[in-house]
Design a protein around this motif. Structure first.
Motif, PDB file in Angstrom:
ATOM      1  N   GLN A 191       0.768  -1.313   0.285  1.00 31.22           N
ATOM      2  CA  GLN A 191      -0.230   0.184   0.094  1.00 31.22           C
ATOM      3  C   GLN A 191       0.918   1.371   0.057  1.00 31.22           C
ATOM      4  O   GLN A 191       0.306   2.727  -0.005  1.00 31.22           O
ATOM      5  CB  GLN A 191      -0.377   0.032   0.895  1.00 31.22           C
ATOM      6  N   ASP A 236       2.355   3.356  -1.986  1.00 33.19           N
ATOM      7  CA  ASP A 236       1.858   4.103  -3.291  1.00 33.19           C
ATOM      8  C   ASP A 236       0.272   4.738  -2.902  1.00 33.19           C
ATOM      9  O   ASP A 236       0.036   5.141  -4.086  1.00 33.19           O
ATOM     10  CB  ASP A 236       2.565   3.772  -4.221  1.00 33.19           C
ATOM     11  N   THR A 237      -0.297   3.973  -2.318  1.00 28.10           N
ATOM     12  CA  THR A 237      -1.204   4.279  -2.194  1.00 28.10           C
ATOM     13  C   THR A 237      -1.740   5.143  -1.445  1.00 28.10           C
ATOM     14  O   THR A 237      -3.053   6.104  -1.151  1.00 28.10           O
ATOM     15  CB  THR A 237      -2.458   2.775  -1.603  1.00 28.10           C
ATOM     16  N   TYR A 238      -1.099   5.950   0.141  1.00 26.52           N
ATOM     17  CA  TYR A 238      -1.303   6.682   0.790  1.00 26.52           C
ATOM     18  C   TYR A 238      -0.334   7.919   0.461  1.00 26.52           C
ATOM     19  O   TYR A 238       0.806   7.705   0.485  1.00 26.52           O
ATOM     20  CB  TYR A 238      -1.410   6.000   2.132  1.00 26.52           C
ATOM     21  N   ALA A 261      -5.038   9.246   1.174  1.00 25.93           N
ATOM     22  CA  ALA A 261      -4.630   8.748   0.186  1.00 25.93           C
ATOM     23  C   ALA A 261      -3.749   9.808  -0.843  1.00 25.93           C
ATOM     24  O   ALA A 261      -3.768  10.538  -0.414  1.00 25.93           O
ATOM     25  CB  ALA A 261      -6.387   9.103  -0.722  1.00 25.93           C
ATOM     26  N   ARG A 262      -3.017   8.986  -1.452  1.00 26.52           N
ATOM     27  CA  ARG A 262      -2.195   9.605  -2.147  1.00 26.52           C
ATOM     28  C   ARG A 262      -2.793  10.537  -3.752  1.00 26.52           C
ATOM     29  O   ARG A 262      -2.680  11.986  -3.726  1.00 26.52           O
ATOM     30  CB  ARG A 262      -1.331   8.999  -2.846  1.00 26.52           C
ATOM     31  N   SER A 263      -4.045  10.439  -3.423  1.00 23.61           N
ATOM     32  CA  SER A 263      -4.356  10.822  -5.304  1.00 23.61           C
ATOM     33  C   SER A 263      -5.363  12.989  -3.742  1.00 23.61           C
ATOM     34  O   SER A 263      -4.984  13.562  -5.261  1.00 23.61           O
ATOM     35  CB  SER A 263      -6.170  10.356  -5.185  1.00 23.61           C
TER      36      SER A 263
END
Length: 186
Positions: A106, A108-110, A167-169
């Protein structure tokens, strides 16, 4: 045929100082989710103990050993957070678990921010609906919440230090909300 090389890039560049307070991007941390197989609680608990000397984490308190943290994120699911410089964290965790859990990287997700300093609690309380006083949210406590409309996991790692994941986004919005709140209290 065109040869294309992909290069990983960070969602943020953050090393902000506001007064005596710091907001630091922790892009040195790996995050690996572990799901417990049906009926495999005892086997996973043993694998955590054998692999890292970690206990299974409680719902609102992390399990820590040396530089690795286990955070319960849902029933039968946890997140391992640890310093790891190469993109093979999932394979490292799988090797130590020896099949005792299902893993997903995870990292690269956060986006993970570490905030610290004398005004940290005051700044976070402006955007976080959780009581962050020492007696209500002690060192090692974990909560899922929202901060300025963004889903956040917050961990108290020291008297005036918190690790926060979102969230990375929405990394830029997350940093902006925290930085703006610090500037309002300093």
């Amino acid at each position: 045929m065109v040869d294309i090389t992909l290069t990983a890039s960070s969602a943020l560049t953050a090393n902000v100082t506001i007064g005596e307070n710091h907001i630091i991007l922790r892009d040195d941390l790996a995050l690996v989710s572990i799901a417990t197989p049906l009926g495999g609680e005892a086997q996973l608990a043993k694998a955590l103990k054998d692999g890292w000397s970690l206990d299974m984490p409680d719902a609102q308190h992390l399990s820590v050993q040396d530089e690795i943290q286990a955070i319960q994120t849902a029933p039968d699911q946890m997140l391992l957070v640890f310093a790891h410089p190469t993109p093979d964290a999932n394979a490292v965790v799988q090797a130590r678990l020896n099949g005792a859990g299902y893993t997903t990287d995870q990292t690269d997700t956060y986006v993970v921010l570490e905030v610290s300093g004398p005004d940290t609690r005051s700044a976070l309380e402006r955007i976080c609906p959780i009581d962050l006083h020492h007696d209500a949210f002690a060192i090692g406590d974990v909560a899922r919440t929202s901060m300025d409309h963004l889903g956040t996991m917050i961990v108290r790692t020291g008297p005036e230090t918190f690790l926060m994941m979102s969230a990375r986004s929405s990394a830029q919005s997350f940093l902006h909300a925290i930085e703006t709140s610090f500037r309002a209290v300093v």
